[in-house]
Design an enzyme around this catalytic site. Structure first.
Site, PDB file in Angstrom:
ATOM      1  CE  LYS A  58      -1.803 -13.855  -3.541  1.00 22.97           C
ATOM      2  NZ  LYS A  58      -1.714 -13.119  -2.281  1.00 22.97           N
ATOM      3  CD  GLN A 102      -2.236 -14.376   1.283  1.00 21.87           C
ATOM      4  OE1 GLN A 102      -1.544 -14.546   0.295  1.00 21.87           O
ATOM      5  NE2 GLN A 102      -3.320 -13.627   1.258  1.00 21.87           N
ATOM      6  CG  ASP A 125       2.333  -8.907  -2.064  1.00 16.33           C
ATOM      7  OD1 ASP A 125       1.684  -8.824  -3.130  1.00 16.33           O
ATOM      8  OD2 ASP A 125       1.798  -9.142  -0.965  1.00 16.33           O
TER       9      ASP A 125
END
Ligand code: NAP
Length: 288
Positions: A58, A102, A125
């Protein structure tokens, strides 16, 4: 193309490339106008090899698109309270425009509590309850990246969802549930399936659109795919195997995502696009 193939492949790699290009152009404009480039904070608890790889990927994509990233690597023993502190600090930091935690973070972390420490305007996200509600109510906000990517794929291939039966297999907070909400918002008739669903093959046989989001290799049998259906396989299992029996489904579906190269690249593309959106908002730049 084999003699029996009928389905067209949905090219996630190509579409994601175009979305990232556009995000990069907007990131460049933002830095030109404000002297500040968009910045994504990535937070990782522990050193799970898969998570390390995902974060590295990412960040590399961010760098290529002119998006800065700031990585915060926390030790595996980090507590929920410490993680919340870190996320709250990033939420308050004006130099950070988007935050990615994450996950999975490890069994000792209350992941929901951690996600909720991300300020909604930096939730690029799409993991907070605020973002889920926005998706469900059709309000402005960030979408979960994989569901957002799936919807962009469906749009790119002009899939008309109105009145169509959609079977979503999987009900996780970041994938199954939100993608069902986004399909519902597009007037599909949505059936959620999960590990307790009694008659999965029957439901699949009726579905005009199948979204597989489970993580079980070839759980969805090709013979159950309704002829002409659109098949989105978000599942990823070891050996580049999806949740759908691809070879068999190929002979029945109208459109199908390959694994890899279907849903996967779309997820990062949406993350980047939303990071640029967040930066534009926070830096007072008009949206395109
Ligand atoms: P998850 O949190 O483990 O959820 C899996 C879901 O599948 C659960 O709702 C579970 O039901 C359901 N399920 C399990 N066994 C089933 C069965 N036999 N029949 C029907 N449903 C069943 O997983 P996730 O995070 O949503 O991820 C799902 C898959 O997508 C994984 O393969 C993951 O690698 C992939 N993924 C891909 C991307 C991408 O960028 N392409 C992003 C995220 C995830 P219960 O709720 O009843 O337990």
């Amino acid at each position: 193309m084999s003699a029996t193939q009928t389905a067209q492949l949905m090219d996630g790699t190509g579409l994601a490339g175009r979305i990232v290009e556009e995000a990069a152009a907007r990131a460049a404009q933002i830095s030109q106008h404000t002297g500040t480039s968009p910045c994504l904070a990535t937070v990782l608890v522990g050193e799970d090899p898969a998570s390390v790889t995902y974060v590295r990927m990412k960040r590399a994509r961010c760098a290529k698109a002119g998006i800065r990233s700031r990585h915060i690597a926390l030790p595996a023993a980090t507590t929920t309270a410490e993680l919340i502190d870190t996320l709250a600090g990033l939420s308050d930091d004006p130099d950070v425009h988007g935050i990615l935690l994450q996950h999975p973070c490890g069994p000792h972390i209350d992941e929901r509590a951690a996600f909720e420490a991300i300020a909604p305007h930096k939730d690029v996200d799409g993991v907070t309850a605020h973002s889920f509600a926005a998706m469900s109510f059709g309000l402005p906000g960030f979408v979960s990246c994989t569901p957002g990517g799936i919807m962009r794929l469906l749009e790119a291939y002009d899939v008309d969802l109105t009145g169509r039966r959609a079977a979503v297999v999987g009900r996780s907070a970041i994938l199954g549930k939100p993608v069902g909400m986004l399909l519902l918002a597009r007037d599909a008739t949505v059936t959620y399936c999960h590990s307790r669903t009694a008659d999965l093959p029957d439901i699949i046989r009726e579905a005009d659109v199948v979204v597989a989001a489970v993580g079980r290799p070839r759980l969805i049998r090709g013979e159950d795919i309704k002829p002409g259906a659109v098949v989105i396989d978000a599942g990823y299992n070891r050996g580049n195997v999806g949740d759908v029996d691809f070879d068999a489904a190929l002979t029945r579906a109208r459109l199908i995502t390959p694994v890899p190269g279907g849903v996967g690249p779309m997820t990062i593309a949406v993350l980047l696009a939303q990071t640029v959106d967040a930066a534009a908002d926070q830096l007072g730049i008009e949206h395109h």
